[in-house]
Design an enzyme around this catalytic site. Structure first.
Site, mmCIF file in Angstrom:
data_model
loop_
_atom_site.group_PDB
_atom_site.id
_atom_site.type_symbol
_atom_site.label_atom_id
_atom_site.label_comp_id
_atom_site.label_asym_id
_atom_site.label_seq_id
_atom_site.Cartn_x
_atom_site.Cartn_y
_atom_site.Cartn_z
ATOM 1 C CE LYS A 53 -4.586 95.287 -70.200
ATOM 2 N NZ LYS A 53 -5.326 96.201 -71.043
ATOM 3 C CB SER A 89 0.012 91.058 -61.568
ATOM 4 O OG SER A 89 -0.472 91.704 -62.734
ATOM 5 C CG HIS A 120 0.923 91.989 -65.988
ATOM 6 N ND1 HIS A 120 1.277 92.379 -64.710
ATOM 7 C CD2 HIS A 120 1.343 92.977 -66.811
ATOM 8 C CE1 HIS A 120 1.892 93.536 -64.768
ATOM 9 N NE2 HIS A 120 1.946 93.942 -66.029
ATOM 10 C CB THR A 143 0.557 95.231 -70.530
ATOM 11 O OG1 THR A 143 1.797 95.263 -69.825
ATOM 12 C CG2 THR A 143 -0.094 93.899 -70.225
HETATM 13 N N1 NAD Z 1 -0.975 103.550 -67.784
HETATM 14 C C1 NAD Z 1 -0.016 102.741 -68.200
HETATM 15 O O1 NAD Z 1 1.172 102.904 -67.861
HETATM 16 C C2 NAD Z 1 -0.352 101.589 -69.120
HETATM 17 C C3 NAD Z 1 0.689 100.770 -69.571
HETATM 18 C C4 NAD Z 1 0.402 99.698 -70.403
HETATM 19 C C5 NAD Z 1 -0.904 99.454 -70.797
HETATM 20 N N2 NAD Z 1 -1.916 100.255 -70.347
HETATM 21 C C6 NAD Z 1 -3.292 99.927 -70.764
HETATM 22 O O2 NAD Z 1 -3.941 101.054 -71.302
HETATM 23 C C7 NAD Z 1 -5.328 101.033 -70.942
HETATM 24 C C8 NAD Z 1 -5.688 102.351 -70.283
HETATM 25 O O3 NAD Z 1 -4.871 102.542 -69.131
HETATM 26 P P1 NAD Z 1 -4.976 103.855 -68.260
HETATM 27 O O4 NAD Z 1 -3.688 104.058 -67.610
HETATM 28 O O5 NAD Z 1 -5.590 104.932 -69.085
HETATM 29 O O6 NAD Z 1 -6.027 103.367 -67.149
HETATM 30 P P2 NAD Z 1 -7.185 104.191 -66.429
HETATM 31 O O7 NAD Z 1 -7.656 103.346 -65.299
HETATM 32 O O8 NAD Z 1 -6.749 105.589 -66.159
HETATM 33 O O9 NAD Z 1 -8.316 104.241 -67.566
HETATM 34 C C9 NAD Z 1 -9.175 103.171 -67.864
HETATM 35 C C10 NAD Z 1 -10.556 103.777 -68.134
HETATM 36 O O10 NAD Z 1 -11.462 102.709 -68.472
HETATM 37 C C11 NAD Z 1 -12.673 102.869 -67.748
HETATM 38 N N3 NAD Z 1 -13.253 101.525 -67.575
HETATM 39 C C12 NAD Z 1 -12.740 100.472 -66.881
HETATM 40 N N4 NAD Z 1 -13.573 99.427 -66.961
HETATM 41 C C13 NAD Z 1 -14.626 99.810 -67.719
HETATM 42 C C14 NAD Z 1 -15.828 99.160 -68.146
HETATM 43 N N5 NAD Z 1 -16.117 97.922 -67.784
HETATM 44 N N6 NAD Z 1 -16.683 99.851 -68.943
HETATM 45 C C15 NAD Z 1 -16.407 101.126 -69.311
HETATM 46 N N7 NAD Z 1 -15.303 101.801 -68.924
HETATM 47 C C16 NAD Z 1 -14.427 101.144 -68.130
HETATM 48 C C17 NAD Z 1 -12.254 103.550 -66.432
HETATM 49 O O11 NAD Z 1 -13.309 104.249 -65.810
HETATM 50 C C18 NAD Z 1 -11.137 104.475 -66.905
HETATM 51 O O12 NAD Z 1 -11.629 105.751 -67.257
HETATM 52 C C19 NAD Z 1 -5.526 99.850 -70.006
HETATM 53 O O13 NAD Z 1 -6.104 98.784 -70.680
HETATM 54 C C20 NAD Z 1 -4.121 99.504 -69.570
HETATM 55 O O14 NAD Z 1 -4.000 98.152 -69.290
HETATM 56 C C21 NAD Z 1 -1.665 101.331 -69.520
#
Ligand code: NAD
Length: 400
Positions: A194, A188, A191, A145
């Protein structure tokens, strides 16, 4: 190439998985479906109705997509199964989305803080340890992030792509320069995990020469890509609640249902943004341009533009006529911050940024309007506070 998409059932992971399959890669989605379980616990649902992972895969195959497989596995707690899967399938790359990704959820209680640290740090570490134990040369593309750099004042300095060149004074008055990881300043518990991931990558890259690309992603907005629009069962999730909804998508859905836009604090917070279509494209570019053997961790700033939150609210208000409601801020953060970001790596790889044009904003409003009757308005307010001080402030405001 064979690619594991960890967290491939999630908001960023699902459109990324179908995009990689469409580009001809052999995709295996690995997910423990914990995000769907958290929705049940929070008593909220994606604004858009999302099909089960089984129906998603069936639909993808029926629209002519290259078949993908799904493995239900918890990467944070099922180490041996993860290792066996790597050994059996021998993927060339792993895209790692599988973390608890909401800052407000991570600050909700000591239980969610501990869950977020346990899930995210163990998951990333298990992946690294399993790759070393497998003896395979697997490229990791990880979703980090922009928040690792912090949202304080950078005094007008441009945030580099991961590494900062510093001058170190010596006792004899001479100086040497060195490239170090940009100082971490998490805002947070989420964060913070990460920033811990970054150290795990630094170590395993140095010790075991694991090839890693860490994508410091901005806030993702939008819902669908051309591919997820091919069938209703491929529809992507749309989080709008106070824990998981992200700022711009929340403003757009609030405008769609006639709910005043929730600006927390002055609106002077500046954040980095990227549209879901660009996010998907960036992951593909990173995957197809891996680091060389022995190269240090590649870090890309995966964002296309920065905006102040208040400025976004005014833009959405001008487009839709929505009212703006200034509310106490549940976050313990600077009232205002600057954010100038270097994102040259992706531009040089050929990314053509999708910017915040009215057409795309209106498209999200349309999606939200279509599903407005699925919205539970009581789930819109942000109720997770960073400290007791913020909790008192937000609870003093009557719910709209
Ligand atoms: N959505 C945003 O705006 C955003 C911004 C910056 C970074 N990110 C990063 O991108 C990544 C994906 O974000 P997202 O928005 O798709 O989140 P999300 O919660 O929709 O998807 C995460 C997926 O990972 C799975 N998961 C979590 N822990 C797990 C585990 N231990 N084993 C197997 N599966 C697991 C969840 O079931 C989910 O399907 C994250 O790492 C997030 O930090 C997202």
């Amino acid at each position: 190439m064979k690619v594991f998409v960890l967290g491939g059932d999630g908001f960023c992971g699902w459109p990324c998985a179908v995009n990689l399959a469409d580009a001809g890669h052999d995709v295996v989605i690995i997910d423990n479906l914990s995000r769907r379980k958290i929705d049940i616990d929070l008593e909220v649902e994606s604004l858009t109705p999302i099909a089960t992972i089984g129906d998603r895969l069936k639909a993808w195959h029926q629209v002519g997509g290259r078949a993908m497989r799904f493995v239900h596995l918890d990467i944070a707690h099922e180490y041996t199964r993860l290792l066996d899967l790597l050994r059996d399938e021998r993927p060339a790359a792993v895209v790692h989305f599988a973390e608890q990704r909401a800052a407000p959820y991570s600050m909700k209680s000591s239980a969610t803080k501990r869950y977020t640290v346990d899930n995210n740090v163990n998951g990333t570490h298990n992946l690294l340890a399993a790759i070393v134990e497998s003896g395979l040369d697997i490229h990791i593309v990880h979703l980090g992030t922009m928040g690792v750099y912090g949202y304080g004042s950078h005094r007008g300095a441009t945030i580099p792509e991961g590494y900062l060149t510093v001058e170190v004074p010596q006792p004899d008055g001479s100086r040497f320069t060195e490239k170090i990881l940009h100082p971490a300043s998490p805002g947070s518990v989420y964060h913070m995990t990460k920033t811990l991931d970054q150290l795990l990558f630094l170590y395993y890259n140095k010790n075991d020469q694991i090839r890693i690309t860490d994508l410091h992603q901005g806030i993702v907005w939008g819902t669908n890509t051309d591919l997820t629009e091919k069938d209703p069962r491929l529809t992507n999730r749309f989080d709008y609640d106070g824990d998981y909804g992200t700022v711009l998508n929340r403003f757009l859905m609030q405008a769609a249902i006639g709910y005043p836009l929730t600006v927390h604090g002055t609106g002077g917070q500046t954040r980095a943004f990227i549209h879901i279509r660009d996010s998907v494209r960036c992951v593909q570019l990173a995957l197809e341009n891996p680091p060389e053997a022995g190269e240090k961790v590649k870090i890309f700033n995966q964002m296309t533009e920065s905006h102040q939150v208040g400025e976004l609210a005014r833009k959405v208000s001008a487009l839709t006529g929505a009212e703006i409601n200034y509310l106490p801020n549940p976050r313990n953060e600077a009232v205002e911050n600057d954010l100038i970001v270097d994102n040259r790596c992706f531009i040089e790889l050929g990314l053509k940024p999708t910017t915040l044009d009215d057409g795309l904003l209106a498209e999200v409003v349309d999606v939200a309007r279509r599903w407005a009757d699925r919205c539970d308005r009581s789930r819109i307010p942000c109720v997770s506070a960073w400290t007791n001080k913020q909790a008192e402030a937000i609870h003093s405001v009557p719910v709209a």
